[in-house]
Design an enzyme around this catalytic site. Structure first.
Site, mmCIF file in Angstrom:
data_model
loop_
_atom_site.group_PDB
_atom_site.id
_atom_site.type_symbol
_atom_site.label_atom_id
_atom_site.label_comp_id
_atom_site.label_asym_id
_atom_site.label_seq_id
_atom_site.Cartn_x
_atom_site.Cartn_y
_atom_site.Cartn_z
ATOM 1 N N GLU A 22 -58.850 87.007 -78.624
ATOM 2 C CA GLU A 22 -59.232 86.130 -77.510
ATOM 3 C C GLU A 22 -59.780 86.900 -76.312
ATOM 4 O OE1 GLU A 22 -56.291 82.339 -78.084
ATOM 5 O OE2 GLU A 22 -55.403 84.048 -77.049
ATOM 6 N N VAL A 23 -60.767 87.719 -76.570
ATOM 7 C CA VAL A 23 -61.336 88.544 -75.504
ATOM 8 C C VAL A 23 -62.167 87.676 -74.548
ATOM 9 C CG1 VAL A 23 -62.834 90.500 -75.011
ATOM 10 C CG2 VAL A 23 -61.477 90.474 -77.115
#
Lengths: 518, 518
Positions: free
Chosen positions: B300-301
């Site tokens: 989940e960058v």
């Protein structure tokens, strides 16, 4: 969201429950866990045990072995090392933390010394940046004593079995809140988990399963463990109702009206064998439970069980006109047995409402709290644990009863000052319908801490706004010690609402900003 | 409702997780806890520690001190006492309980011996009527080994702090289910609880509070405690996203696009200082975590953080056309650092989906389970922990994911046999949004036991009907040992539905009636 100080006032102002008198200074002194000593002027086994326990509670991050060369630290001076753990045992103490970091506790009994150790443990600060322990806001002087002598929690091992490791962990948590009575509701309609030497068939046929029983030694171990923490264990054998599990092995002492598998049973007062049986069983257990009090239930009696030909005939010979007369007879017979065994008896409030027990009985109020006044006006001692409609009472199974609601309840409401001494204290009641080892601590804490403070501290401590940050800090301490306390706020047994600190409502402190808790 | 036998088949058929091969007999022999010996042909510190621990798990009701004169009991024969605790360490064992009540364990390593001790502990029966311990259904012969070498649970100490006593208790519970990896998700956007020797400001400014931090020694103690139980601790430092708490002390290594208090931050790959800083920090911690694997997150960058003038200019000089290129660069830089530190790296599956890490990286699957096939077909090793829409996956925060749903999931679905060795195991993921010490165990157990069995036992063990009574008995054992396991059945974290046995659905057995579990 980051790096909130949980407390910025002197720590002595953070204690839970709040001490009666305290003064603080403004000095901080570092203490060395490797050389800090715990010394007694005159000692007892309970104090020695507590010294070991509290060393790791004072210094939880220290992994060093017990130090060899000890420096000054804590000195405990107990006036009477023989004082037994009984109702009204002196739990007062004074605690001084001196400018050099040494401390002195003076207590009349070891039971007071245990409370002092708990207070002192809540005052040790740890600085993660320096790795150092310290006392801050010193010199500290505390004079403290409980407001009520009976401060308890009921757990219900009849509806769900609570394993010995769980009960021990629970006793630890009670000691952190300075509570001193485990009211152990041991037998219920549903199950009979406790060993009996004279009647081993009781658990053999009455326990839930071949897992869910206490051996004689298990119980003895729990009682000893409790004593080491200054906690009395008062067993409850609920009767003449809430006793169906006894019927599996002894239907002959049950009223004929309720002998079918599907009905809740009641003991048969028309049968003299009933009382000789109960006397023999209780005599057994009196060797296991040394406390001077025995709880014999007497709530929610299914009196219709006595509405059968045999019992009605017996009632006529006794001159009894209704089931209240039968109940009164039962209660007084049992109080007599209890007295023969050297015990005072506690009954639920039906024994006051529908019967007339001996004047030395203690009545535990679970119906409306207004009953307290009537109980003490009739000269009985009383324990406050009204269910308050499961919202405004001390029934912990009332999940809508918030800590705030529990905190503001006052056991002496409408009690005249000349009767106040008859209110010996109160209990939070953790009935076990939906509570077993999975959720016991989570349901009890932190709400029971509100009860603990009400029963310990000065009644002027009645502001939930003042109490909340202290309670949040206390909860953080419970979690740090491995107690599974739920969040402060909301209903009982609420999960944490989202990511956050143990206080759950941390506030970002800008540079120089004062703590939200001041 | 009373006196249900929890198990009527030979106890070896009740083991959780189910052993691969077992045979039973029909003899029962009483064993004497006062004289039962634990002996090693050749010993290790971990085995000696386990002997002490398992003595009280074998004989929980015995309060006698350690016996003086020992008789025959258990003999453990370890082939290689030097075998280290690593991925793929041999955990196989054979266990024989002989007709005289003595037992023999043979294991290649101490880690297999620990699993054998757990199995044997589940086979000791206690009879409350006679007060005697026994082995029944003997002779027993067990040949057992785990199906997968990596059997883990993730706990999330970044969203809520889990105190050291709680983590230790959790490790105990994992060992009871023969799990061998604690995946410790230590840092998060929300908080940074772990000490750093080189950068003490990280927790000083990143922890929730002055309570919620781990000292260096705290972590070392947990790692040692885990090793004693045959559990590897794999730390996760999530990055380049889920890292906002690092920004409090080190904004200079964060992408300029997300520097405001309100935004979630991401490390800045355009800054060489970022990698030198992370290398120094990780080098520190590699002294604390001896395990050969390091988890570096990468899920989940918030790639939009890189959409700023400085980073866009840098991307142009690097020839990167989009944020996936940046992410790929970051992942490979970090894998290189990890390798320099002697570690193999585990990444969440975005590192496979949006980047191309080195071939020796391990990919942990949390998106749809169909990804497993693609990961191993690309030659990567894979860990199964699909969230399955929070209902049919191994995300323990998916409260609708029942134990039955978790049990029937199969990590090797659609995996060709020549690639099966690349699936090293799986993990239950206990994300911490609503989980702290109050409800951690209650939320994890018993559902994680379904995962434990899937990862240990033969894949033919796939009937929930067969598993349910064994799981209920395992839950009763967890409760007896003080683990706060929720009920078997329903959603995660359900309270017990009403009064009842630890199995919750006890059935009244009439005279001669067979157990409901047969």
């Amino acid at each position: 969201m980051f790096q909130a100080l949980l407390w910025q006032l002197p720590l002595a102002a953070a204690l839970w429950p709040k001490p009666h008198i305290y003064t603080t200074g403004s000095t901080t002194v570092v203490v060395n866990p490797s050389t800090y000593s715990f010394q007694a002027v005159a000692t007892t086994p309970e104090l020695e045990d507590a010294f070991v326990r509290y060393r790791s509670l004072f210094f939880p991050h220290s992994t060093s072995p017990a130090p060899q060369a000890l420096d000054a630290g804590l000195v405990v001076d107990i006036f009477d090392t023989k004082a037994d753990l009984i109702l009204g045992a002196d739990e007062s103490y004074t605690l001084d933390i001196n400018l050099d970091g040494t401390s002195v506790v003076a207590a009349k009994t070891v039971w007071g010394a245990l409370r002092a150790l708990e207070s002192l443990s809540q005052l040790v600060d740890f600085n993660f940046s320096t790795g150092q322990y310290s006392f801050s806001g010193i010199p500290v002087h505390i004079e403290d004593a409980p407001r009520f002598p009976h401060r308890g929690i009921l757990i219900d091992s009849g509806r769900h079995f609570e394993s010995v490791p769980q009960v021990k962990a629970f006793l630890d948590s009670m000691a952190y809140a300075k509570m001193n009575v485990l009211h152990w509701h041991l037998t219920e309609d549903e199950s009979f988990p406790i060993a009996s030497r004279s009647f081993p068939e009781l658990p053999q046929k009455g326990a839930y399963s071949d897992f869910e029983q206490y051996t004689w030694e298990d119980i003895a171990e729990v009682v000893k463990y409790a004593r080491m923490r200054g906690i009395r264990v008062i067993p409850e054998f609920d009767m003449p109702g809430h006793s169906t599990s006894w019927r599996n092995s002894h239907p002959e002492i049950f009223a004929e009206g309720c002998l079918s598998q599907s009905s809740r049973g009641a003991f048969d007062p028309a049968n003299n064998q009933t009382f000789s049986f109960l006397e023999a069983a209780l005599k057994d257990w009196s060797a296991l439970f040394p406390d001077g009090f025995l709880h014999l239930g007497s709530d929610e009696v299914p009196a219709s069980c006595w509405n059968n030909t045999k019992d009605l005939a017996w009632m006529k010979t006794m001159g009894f006109s209704n089931s209240s007369d039968v109940f009164n007879y039962f209660v007084n017979q049992m109080a007599g047995i209890s007295q023969k065994l050297g015990r005072q008896t506690i009954f639920w409030d039906e024994a006051f409402l529908s019967a007339k027990p001996p004047q030395d009985a203690v009545i535990q109020n679970w119906h409306d709290a207004s009953l307290m006044q009537k109980i003490v006006d009739a000269g009985y001692r009383a324990i406050y644990s009204s269910n308050g409609g499961y919202t405004n009472g001390w029934y912990l199974d009332g999940l809508k009863a918030t800590w705030e609601n529990m905190y503001v309840l006052e056991p002496l409401t409408n009690i005249s000052s000349d009767k106040a001494h008859l209110v010996i204290g109160g209990e939070g009641c953790m009935w076990g319908e939906t509570v077993d080892p999975s959720d016991l601590e989570f349901t009890v804490w932190p709400r029971a801490a509100a009860i603990a403070e009400r029963l310990w501290s000065d009644p002027s401590a009645n502001s939930t706004a003042e109490a909340e940050p202290r309670l949040q800090r206390f909860r953080c301490q419970l979690l740090a010690r491995g107690v599974h306390s739920g969040v402060v706020g909301g209903q009982g047994r609420d999960a944490p609402p989202g990511p956050g600190s143990c206080v759950q409502k941390p506030k970002v402190l800008a540079q120089g900003e004062q703590s939200v808790f001041i």
